[in-house]
Write a protein that holds these residues in place. Structure first.
Motif: not given
Length: 565
Positions: A267-271, A325-326, A275-279
């Motif tokens: 959840k911390s990846l989304h918060d 992202a992870y 995730v968006e930065k990884a894309v």
């Protein structure tokens, strides 16, 4: 002399022959020396001459003689025979072989450790089961193997971070919360929800810790849900249920001796926007494309069977986007190698995870490893055990510990290659017999501890290191035991390099067997009025060295080394 020391001596002899102009070859970076199956062939054998012959332009036996001539000059080398097409069989003198006992006792808990992975930072993720229920038997296997592997890698010099990935975002967490809410309100659990006694336990704990939570709902199974109040209650059950379930997983892992340096929240990846930065980062690398309103990663360029969606047409991100992202997060934390240990139903993840690494500009053959573990079955009275009292349809970590104990569970789960299906027989693993591998190894340690106690009661001390006479350890059983002890550093290095902790367990069983043979054929302590001799003390050194190695090996597997059984 250890195999590693002999290997270095052979390498030095090759270098000397090259520097003397006797042959022109590249000096090998490593030289393999092994214990021959037929002990008439000496203590160790190497095929280095066969490997170098073609490059040297000489017959293998001639190359072997050039190397052997220099080795024969070394102290401790009793004999070198050249056999067959060019094998070199090396026999050490008893003093050189026996000296290993003093080395092991002196180094103690550090014996066997090395620096093969010095400076390498490894992130080791294992178990990572969804926090929607207790850890099941498959996760227990990874807990044993993963924690043991971390210990072994550290013993080989690596900087290891152990990590548990908490899948606390997505559909499964919503179903978990809905199941808890239904159980607390006396409503049927949804058809696709979670069931088992543990759901009722957690729901009851949430109600106990949150007085008034049931007032947010009518609690009537025949009534319509009360809109916003129902949603507020659901959110509470989801949040509190997740907290309690993660706490239980952490408890069970701690009691099992599996340590995690990091508990990482999906959840911390989304918060955090990761995730968006990884894309965006992957798009900059040139591997992201848009199609049919969705955002895709072109993983087929790197061996995946199909391209993967990162962001769906409705704007929702996918699990795959979280995986990307992870991975980037792990690398951003400075990890050189990221190791994923996944269950048998995750074969499809291998190529896609490696493709993520490649798309990120990494080397998928170095920066990422994906290990797959096969299924585990448990037998009782010859019948497969399938059900848990608490979880209903799975065997949990607490069940396994209750049935066979932590030591037997950790050892038996780690002693078989993870790519093999494993069957654990509860009756065997709770027996005190040689059929029980963990008992067999632990009994050897307890037997040596008993020797040390008996010696102390008799007032016998093994003496100072400078008084130790290694040349007295000259029988075939002592020679075999010393040779086995010398293999331990190489076993650890191989177990770490190949990510195979089972090599340590199987080695310990061989060492225990060799010790039992030594004990049965070589009397250690005097009987009656027999004199305490230098041989008595030398054998006490050998027994202590063996006890040290078994304790070290068991410790790397997270298994206790009892002094009494």
């Amino acid at each position: 002399m250890t195999p590693a020391e002999l290997s270095q001596a052979v390498q030095d002899a090759v270098r000397a022959a090259v520097e003397a102009g006797e042959m022109t070859v590249a000096v090998p970076e490593t030289v393999t020396v092994e214990r021959p199956k037929n002990r008439d062939h000496g203590d160790y054998a190497t095929n280095v001459a066969l490997q170098l012959a073609k490059a040297a332009g000489k017959p293998p036996r001639q190359v072997a003689e050039l190397v052997a001539a220099r080795l024969r000059e070394l102290p401790g080398i009793a004999k070198i025979d050249i056999a067959g097409p060019g094998f070199m069989n090396v026999t050490l003198d008893a003093a050189t072989q026996g000296e290993l006992a003093r080395t092991i006792v002196t180094e103690g808990a550090h014996y066997g450790h090395g620096d093969a992975f010095g400076g390498l930072k490894i992130n080791l993720e294992f178990v990572s089961a969804n926090p929607t229920g207790p850890i099941h038997i498959g996760g227990v296997r990874w807990a044993a193997v993963g924690d043991s592997l971390a210990r072994i890698l550290r013993a080989c010099g690596a900087d290891v971070t152990t990590e548990y990935y908490i899948n606390d975002a997505g559909v499964q967490i919503s179903k978990f919360g809905t199941s808890l809410q239904a159980a607390a309100n006396g409503r049927p659990v949804p058809e696709d929800g979670y069931v088992g006694e543990y759901i009722n336990d957690i729901a009851a704990e949430i109600v106990k810790e949150n007085p008034g939570i049931l007032d947010l709902s009518k609690g009537d199974s025949n009534a319509e849900p009360n809109g916003d109040a129902e949603d507020e209650q659901l959110q509470k059950f989801r949040t509190e249920g997740l907290r309690l379930m993660v706490a239980e997983i952490q408890r069970s892992m701690a009691e099992f001796g599996a340590h995690f340096d990091v508990w990482f929240s999906e959840k911390s990846l989304h918060d955090s926007g990761a995730v968006e930065k990884a894309v965006d980062r992957l798009r900059e690398q040139g591997h992201v494309f848009d199609k049919d309103g969705a955002v895709w990663l072109r993983t087929t360029d790197f061996g995946d069977d199909k391209d993967r969606v990162l962001i769906k047409a409705d704007g929702d991100t996918t699990y795959f986007a979280s995986d990307a992202a992870y991975y980037l997060n792990k690398r951003d934390r400075g990890n050189d190698v990221t190791v994923y240990m996944l269950g048998a139903d995750h074969h499809g993840y291998v190529n896609r995870l490696k493709a993520i690494a490649a798309c990120a500009g990494d080397d998928p053959s170095h920066n990422i490893e994906v290990l797959i573990g096969q299924f585990v079955k448990m037998l009782k009275d010859g019948e497969e055990v399938r059900m848990s009292k608490r979880a209903g349809n799975i065997i949990t970590i607490d069940d396994v510990v209750d049935w066979i104990g932590v030591d037997a569970a950790r050892y038996s789960l780690a002693r078989v290659p993870t790519d093999s299906t494993l069957t654990l027989d509860i009756d065997v693993l709770t027996s005190q017999s040689n059929e029980n591998p963990v008992f067999y190894v632990q009994y050897a340690h307890a037997r040596m501890s008993s020797v040390a106690r008996n010696a102390a009661e008799l007032g016998i001390d093994k003496g100072a290191a400078e008084d130790f006479r290694p040349e007295l350890l000259a029988t075939e059983w002592e020679n075999q035991l010393l040779g086995r002890l010398g293999e331990f550093p190489g076993v650890l290095a191989s177990a770490g390099e190949l990510r195979e902790p089972h090599r340590v367990a199987r080695y310990l069983e061989e060492l225990a067997r060799d010790y039992h043979r030594f004990y049965d054929n070589c009397r250690i302590l005097p009987r009656g009025d027999e004199e305490v001799t230098d041989l008595t003390r030398a054998r006490l050194w050998l027994a202590e060295a063996t006890r040290t190695v078994i304790a070290n090996g068991l410790g790397l597997l997270g298994v206790s080394a009892p002094e009494r059984m």
